[in-house]
Scaffold this active site. Structure first.
Site, PDB file in Angstrom:
ATOM      1  N   GLU A   1       0.835  -1.193   0.000  1.00  0.00           N
ATOM      2  CA  GLU A   1       0.000   0.000   0.000  1.00  0.00           C
ATOM      3  C   GLU A   1       0.876   1.251   0.000  1.00  0.00           C
ATOM      4  OE1 GLU A   1      -4.205  -1.299   1.973  1.00  0.00           O
ATOM      5  OE2 GLU A   1      -2.635  -0.756   3.402  1.00  0.00           O
TER       6      GLU A   1
ATOM      7  N   GLY B   1       6.999  -1.634   6.029  1.00  0.00           N
ATOM      8  CA  GLY B   1       8.377  -2.092   6.098  1.00  0.00           C
ATOM      9  C   GLY B   1       9.318  -1.145   6.814  1.00  0.00           C
TER      10      GLY B   1
ATOM     11  N   LEU C   1      10.770   7.045  17.562  1.00  0.00           N
ATOM     12  CA  LEU C   1      11.246   6.908  18.939  1.00  0.00           C
ATOM     13  C   LEU C   1      10.170   6.323  19.852  1.00  0.00           C
ATOM     14  CD1 LEU C   1      13.679   7.434  20.791  1.00  0.00           C
ATOM     15  CD2 LEU C   1      12.715   9.706  21.248  1.00  0.00           C
TER      16      LEU C   1
ATOM     17  N   CYS D   1      -0.637   6.668   9.764  1.00  0.00           N
ATOM     18  CA  CYS D   1       0.553   6.014  10.306  1.00  0.00           C
ATOM     19  C   CYS D   1       0.188   4.732  11.047  1.00  0.00           C
ATOM     20  CB  CYS D   1       1.263   6.982  11.251  1.00  0.00           C
ATOM     21  SG  CYS D   1       2.734   6.311  12.030  1.00  0.00           S
TER      22      CYS D   1
END
Length: 354
Positions: A86, A169, A225, A343
């Protein structure tokens, strides 16, 4: 047959005679949006037939696309082996002042690309991790995402485009192909997307951050992070057991960055996990001495997730504290949330409905 998009211009030139054919082909593919060799009319028919016997131009098939109410578009692509990835187009507006003092609004585009089918990192908050790792994408499969999306949306060649390696990925787990894609995209006879318009995001593979720095590609760096203690970060991101926060920060300090730019630190805020003021204070200490920008990301829910979206009040307090201590900080406006394009929401679809 080979994917022509996997080849740099120099590699292509070494396969052709005369060598200037490579530049002609590059311009047809990347500047004129040619989808077949037959369109390359300034190249002889015999050469075109030879090219057709050795190469193909389009390693992606768009299975479907979804458009968000905010204008973002998510694409599901099928690769030549049937695997899927995607990618997301994020249209934005920017204001540019003209010489006469008027302000014009222009479209600016960011394309979020995948670098792998699936992912090895196993981050507990990320949907991509649920499907495990399948394989790396080739450089051409990465480049093809940008080329296809630009072509489909009639984005002019000269229009400003940013590329973020923040899709499916871990880009630095596929550093060889990602770095080659960066170089192909930079080629002025190709898409001419400069290094400073390309951002590579990593979960913190410290040794690979070092290797990326040694390549000196000029790209921007983003660090996922998400926590300020090793204990919490290891729970959220298993990679922290191999590369703890100190190792990641050491790698960041050694990374070459343009004087006008900053290293981006992505901090995914989750309710009652990492959203309190003590976390903000620890983050300020952690970033001391680093030219950093913090991007606060509100957790994007997905089915089966154990985490919740934080309150706006806590996020505002977090940002206010960072800014009061001189840390550049923004709250990312999650685009494509309604189509699962935000995200941590992208994933490989093992069974695609055609």
């Amino acid at each position: 047959m080979r994917n022509l998009l996997d080849l740099s211009q120099d590699e292509l030139a070494n396969l052709l005679s005369p060598k200037f054919r490579a530049k002609q082909i590059y311009e047809w593919v990347y500047k004129k949006n040619a989808r077949s060799f037959d369109e390359m009319t300034n190249i002889s028919k015999d050469v075109r037939e030879n090219l057709k016997s050795e190469f193909y131009l389009d390693p992606l098939t768009c299975v479907r696309s979804e458009t968000s109410k905010d204008g973002s578009i998510k694409y599901l692509f099928k690769l030549t082996d049937g695997k899927t990835i995607e990618s997301v187009l994020l249209p934005m507006k920017e204001e540019i002042s003209s010489e006469d003092g008027s302000v014009e609004r222009h479209a600016r585009y960011t394309i979020c690309v995948s670098s792998q089918v699936g992912c090895k990192m196993g981050c507990s908050f990320c949907l991509t991790a649920k499907g495990g790792f399948v394989r790396n994408l080739s450089a051409g499969e990465i480049v093809a995402q940008i080329l296809w999306i630009k072509r489909e949306n009639n984005i002019p060649y000269e229009r400003r485009v940013n590329v973020v390696y923040m899709g499916m990925g871990e880009p630095l787990d596929n550093l060889t192909n990602v770095s080659k894609a960066v170089s192909i995209l930079k080629d002025n006879d190709g898409l001419a997307i400069g290094a400073r318009r390309q951002t590579i995001s990593t979960s913190g593979l410290a040794s690979q951050i070092k290797k990326l720095g040694e390549l000196d590609l000029g790209v921007l760096l983003a660090i996922s992070l998400h926590a300020v203690t090793d204990e919490l970060r290891a729970k959220l991101m298993p990679i922290n057991k191999a590369y703890n926060i100190a190792a990641v920060m050491d790698a960041v300090r050694a990374f070459p960055i343009d004087m006008r730019k900053r290293v981006m630190f992505e901090y995914l805020i989750m309710d009652k996990v990492n959203d309190n003021l003590s976390d903000a204070k620890a983050l300020v200490k952690l970033l001391h001495g680093i030219k950093a920008k913090v991007n606060l990301i509100l957790f994007n829910p997905h089915e089966g997730s154990q985490y919740q979206r934080p309150s706006i009040e806590n996020v505002d307090n977090f940002r206010t504290y960072l800014q009061s201590r001189g840390v550049t900080c923004t709250i990312r406006q999650s685009k494509g949330l309604d189509i699962s394009a935000a995200c941590g929401q992208l994933k490989e679809r093992s069974k695609v409905e055609m």
